[in-house]
Design a protein around this motif. Structure first.
Motif, short mmCIF file in Angstrom:
data_model
loop_
_atom_site.label_atom_id
_atom_site.label_comp_id
_atom_site.label_asym_id
_atom_site.label_seq_id
_atom_site.Cartn_x
_atom_site.Cartn_y
_atom_site.Cartn_z
N SER A 24 12.96 -5.34 -6.38
CA SER A 24 13.54 -5.33 -5.04
C SER A 24 14.98 -5.80 -5.12
O SER A 24 15.42 -6.34 -6.13
CB SER A 24 12.72 -6.23 -4.10
N ARG A 49 11.24 0.48 7.02
CA ARG A 49 10.04 -0.27 6.65
C ARG A 49 8.92 0.05 7.65
O ARG A 49 7.78 0.32 7.26
CB ARG A 49 10.32 -1.76 6.63
N SER A 56 9.03 -4.93 1.98
CA SER A 56 9.96 -6.05 1.84
C SER A 56 9.20 -7.31 1.49
O SER A 56 8.02 -7.44 1.79
CB SER A 56 10.76 -6.25 3.13
N LYS A 58 9.90 -11.68 1.32
CA LYS A 58 10.79 -12.78 1.69
C LYS A 58 10.93 -13.73 0.51
O LYS A 58 10.11 -13.73 -0.40
CB LYS A 58 10.23 -13.52 2.89
N TYR A 64 14.18 -5.66 -0.47
CA TYR A 64 13.56 -4.38 -0.13
C TYR A 64 13.35 -3.56 -1.38
O TYR A 64 14.11 -3.64 -2.36
CB TYR A 64 14.47 -3.60 0.82
#
Length: 149
Positions: A24, A49, A56, A58, A64
């Motif tokens: 990502s 998304r 995605s 965090k 992403y």
């Protein structure tokens, strides 16, 4: 006409298609690499998304990535997710048909009939090309597609 939102979305998706599978990248990095305002790109990537084209994560190792291989994502699906139907006028749309107020006979309206053909040609090109195809334009010596319309 392609909106700036769809143009930026396509550029970002091409950028993401260059990542190794499973890797990502952060929105800020995509924004810098493609000269896209980060705040605008945040919204665009959120829409993609929600359309199931991106995932995605965090956190420190977040960001992403494509939800499926670039070969399985069509350019038409990206444009529709961001700009809506491909038809140049509402009465020529398959998914969002709206009759014109001034039209007396939709079956004989020359403007609509022409725009149906335009819609079909646009759809044909965008739905037959994948994100991988778009990514490869300009790379590996490929400069364009040969279209047979």
């Amino acid at each position: 006409m392609l909106t700036k939102k769809a143009k930026y979305g396509l550029k970002a998706m091409v950028d993401l298609s260059r990542l190794e599978p499973g890797r990502s990248t952060f929105v800020a990095d995509v924004a810098v690499r493609n000269a896209i305002p980060k705040k605008f790109l945040d919204a665009i990537l959120g829409e993609l998304r929600n359309a199931g084209m991106l995932t995605s994560k965090k956190g420190k190792a977040g960001g992403y990535m494509l939800a499926r291989p670039a070969e399985q994502i069509t350019i038409g699906s990206i444009v529709r997710a961001l700009d809506g139907p491909l038809a140049p006028i509402p009465c020529a749309s398959r998914s969002a048909y709206v009759p014109c107020d001034d039209c007396r006979d939709v079956k004989a309206c020359q403007v609509r009939l022409m725009m149906l053909d335009v819609r079909d040609q646009i759809s044909s090109v965008l739905d037959e090309r994948s994100l991988a195809d778009m990514r490869d334009i300009g790379e590996n010596g490929m400069t364009s597609f040969v279209y047979q319309i």
